[in-house]
Design a protein around this motif. Sequence first.
Motif, short mmCIF file in Angstrom:
data_model
loop_
_atom_site.label_atom_id
_atom_site.label_comp_id
_atom_site.label_asym_id
_atom_site.label_seq_id
_atom_site.Cartn_x
_atom_site.Cartn_y
_atom_site.Cartn_z
N LYS A 93 0.85 -1.20 0.13
CA LYS A 93 0.06 0.03 -0.08
C LYS A 93 0.84 1.19 0.24
CE LYS A 93 -4.34 -1.96 2.20
NZ LYS A 93 -4.97 -1.75 3.14
N GLU A 94 1.88 1.12 0.60
CA GLU A 94 2.78 2.44 0.73
C GLU A 94 3.51 2.64 -0.84
OE1 GLU A 94 5.87 2.64 3.74
OE2 GLU A 94 4.65 1.58 5.10
N LEU A 95 3.92 1.57 -1.31
CA LEU A 95 4.27 1.64 -2.51
C LEU A 95 3.20 2.22 -3.55
CD1 LEU A 95 6.07 -1.56 -4.32
CD2 LEU A 95 4.51 -0.57 -5.46
N ILE A 96 1.99 1.61 -3.35
CA ILE A 96 0.91 2.31 -4.49
C ILE A 96 0.78 3.86 -4.23
CG2 ILE A 96 -1.43 2.15 -5.08
CD1 ILE A 96 -1.13 -0.84 -4.08
N GLN A 97 0.91 4.10 -2.92
CA GLN A 97 0.50 5.48 -2.74
C GLN A 97 1.97 6.48 -3.27
OE1 GLN A 97 0.12 5.29 1.39
NE2 GLN A 97 -2.16 4.74 1.33
#
Length: 201
Positions: A93-97
């Motif tokens: 999720k951090e990567l997507i953000q």
Amino acid sequence: MPENKLFLIDAHGLLYRAYFAIKNLSTSYGQATNAVFGFVSTLKKILREYAPGYLAVCFDAGKKTFREERFKNYKIHRPSMPEDLISQIPLVKELIQAYHLPIFELEGFEADALIATLCQKAQGNSLRVVIVSDDKDMMQLVNDKVKIFSTRKDALLGPAEVTDLFGIEPSRMPDYIGLAGDSTDNIPGVPGIGDKTAQKL
């Protein structure tokens, strides 16, 4: 690829596939990263080779879904998500953000329900949709404006390809699963009817 293409990624489906396909990847302090690596590899491939105008990522949310309320044995035999896969979800999720991509998740719903909803709305806005998933259930959404990107086959699947794979048109997939059943989701089907008979019916 035209700018009016929307890619919708089934995050959990992609993460599970990467988790079991890629082994022995972790940080120096023991954090598993195999699913993260597989996810970002597919994401980069999509951005590089298809350059979609729009892209969103959908996650399952919560342990109890509306499907379990209607059918208590739904997915009852499926094992729990491995702990070292669970630990990678916040990283993904951090990567997507970091890519400035939207995340969709809603308590009580699985990603496929969100994808189906977004898919319907997108078509109403004249967008062509590509669903990134190898989930058989998703095949029912395929039509002239909606395709599946199968990471397993590394290919786009339209109506003709789905028909070749399953012997039925995409829109008949709910009937097919209802008749033949689906052991993955613990859908019982009709006694005595297997894949071939379901195709004929």
